[in-house]
Design an enzyme around this catalytic site. Structure first.
Site, PDB file in Angstrom:
ATOM      1  N   LYS A 116       1.081  -1.264  -0.093  1.00 52.77           N
ATOM      2  CA  LYS A 116      -0.114   0.018  -0.064  1.00 52.77           C
ATOM      3  C   LYS A 116       0.715   1.062  -0.032  1.00 52.77           C
ATOM      4  CE  LYS A 116      -4.466  -1.744   0.824  1.00 52.77           C
ATOM      5  NZ  LYS A 116      -5.783  -1.673   1.582  1.00 52.77           N
ATOM      6  N   LYS A 198      -6.270 -11.253  -8.081  1.00 58.57           N
ATOM      7  CA  LYS A 198      -7.415 -11.371  -7.437  1.00 58.57           C
ATOM      8  C   LYS A 198      -8.455 -10.446  -7.770  1.00 58.57           C
ATOM      9  CE  LYS A 198      -7.900  -9.923  -2.997  1.00 58.57           C
ATOM     10  NZ  LYS A 198      -8.171  -9.746  -1.565  1.00 58.57           N
ATOM     11  N   LYS A 201     -11.620  -4.973  -4.571  1.00 59.21           N
ATOM     12  CA  LYS A 201     -12.833  -3.862  -4.915  1.00 59.21           C
ATOM     13  C   LYS A 201     -12.114  -2.614  -4.993  1.00 59.21           C
ATOM     14  CE  LYS A 201     -13.826  -4.348   0.138  1.00 59.21           C
ATOM     15  NZ  LYS A 201     -12.402  -3.782   0.861  1.00 59.21           N
TER      16      LYS A 201
END
Ligand code: ATP
Ligand code: LTN
Length: 334
Positions: A116, A198, A201
């Site tokens: 991140k 994957k 969202k």
């Protein structure tokens, strides 16, 4: 007869983006099957979400929509404690205490922090760094036995155990030692456009993701465009044929059919037919969820009742642990 204490489960999802087919098939659908056997707590991790900059109105809308979706996906608020993390101040309170029992070195090794901070290079804030201590507080406040998470979150449950061990080592048995719980049936849904990743969202590529509340025509369009390969044969081989295998897995979970049965069903037929069938199966799986989410969202009073009751129940349990911790570390009782 003495009643056997049910084991306790806690998990959460950040309202960092609209829920996807992956969130449903990989997590929430499995959670809803646990309600009878376990004492279940599911939160909306809004405090974790602000580690990445958010548009306030969007965060608010997504949080409420996610709560409505939890219920529409089968998490009955009468049988599960559903709550919003920021409604239970004990999370922030224990989070701070645990910050003081978590080492700089161990936080530096967290994969999610490294990922991140690479993605948000202009906002590597302290919250992003101490995220695992807050997540440990989420889990330990409830004395959870099991924490259902995907593979990517296992490292966070491990550091939570390390923190709990360190604390218990100094003050005695304050925290129950939680275990990660990776559901056996949990389907791992991959992106439709890059099936080696994957379905996520917060993925920028919206064509790779099917959202829980998406319109049928948009879902069909995404499946028609899904990446396959040049073999033109519906055969399960995740390494060699990640796109087709992902579609097969989605079809299997949505229809309850086995992989061999699906291979037979599409034997000699092209990918066109196959993709249409998968799209339709997904549309039918998501239709009742979308309709129910919209119905619940329109009933503001009901939704408010659910999160208020959830916060009250969660706070009661969480505060018991927090009081114990405050006493142990030497805070004066009020
Ligand atoms: P973000 O993009 O914000 O990191 P995400 O969509 O990758 O989020 P999480 O919020 O990290 O998902 O995951 C919530 C839960 O849903 C976790 O238990 C995770 O393992 C599961 N989950 C999410 N996406 C998938 C997927 N594509 N397949 C299977 N399980 C998934
Ligand atoms: N970090 C998790 C969300 C999360 C969580 C938790 C999961 C926050 N607190 C406690 C399980 C238990 C994620 O990003 N998926």
């Amino acid at each position: 007869m003495e009643e056997v204490q049910k084991k306790r489960i806690l998990s959460g999802i950040q309202p960092s983006g609209d829920l996807t087919l992956g969130s449903y098939l990989g997590a929430i659908k499995n959670w809803s099957a646990l309600a009878d056997e376990y004492d279940c707590y599911y939160m909306l991790a809004d405090m974790h979400t602000i580690t990445v900059r958010q548009v306030p109105a969007d965060l608010r809308r997504r949080t409420l929509t996610q709560l409505a979706a939890y219920i529409a996906c089968g998490l009955d608020p009468e049988k599960n404690v559903l709550f919003i993390q920021s409604h239970v101040p004990a999370h922030a309170q224990l989070g701070w205490v645990l910050d003081c029992y978590t080492m700089f070195g161990e936080l530096s090794r967290m994969t999610q922090f490294k990922d991140k901070s690479a993605k948000n290079a202009d906002n590597i804030n302290a919250g992003l760094f101490t995220y695992p201590a807050l997540m440990a507080a989420d889990i330990l406040l409830y004395q959870a036995d099991l924490v259902p998470v995907g593979e990517d979150q296992k490292q966070h449950v491990e550091i939570c155990r390390d923190i709990a061990n360190r604390f218990n080592g100094i003050y005695g048995e304050v925290f129950k030692m939680p275990e990660p719980y990776i559901p056996k049936m949990g389907a791992r849904v991959m992106s439709l456009t890059s099936p080696e990743n994957k379905m996520s969202k917060s993925d920028k590529d919206q064509n790779g993701c099917v959202y829980l509340l998406e319109k049928p025509e948009d879902i069909m369009r995404k499946f028609k465009k899904a990446v396959t390969d040049s073999e033109a044969c519906v055969r399960f081989a995740p390494q060699e044929k990640p796109g087709v295998s992902n579609l097969m897995q989605i079809y299997a979970v949505c229809t309850g059919k086995g992989i061999a049965e699906i291979e037979r069903e599409f034997d000699g037929r092209g990918y066109g037919d196959f993709k249409m069938a998968v799209g339709e199966a997904v549309v039918e799986t998501l239709r009742p969820i979308r309709e129910e989410t919209e119905r619940i969202l329109a009933d503001k009073a009901y939704l408010e009742g659910v999160y208020r009751a959830g916060a009250e129940h969660a706070s009661y349990v969480a505060n018991k642990t927090l009081r114990k911790v405050y006493k142990k570390v030497g805070f004066v009782e009020r």
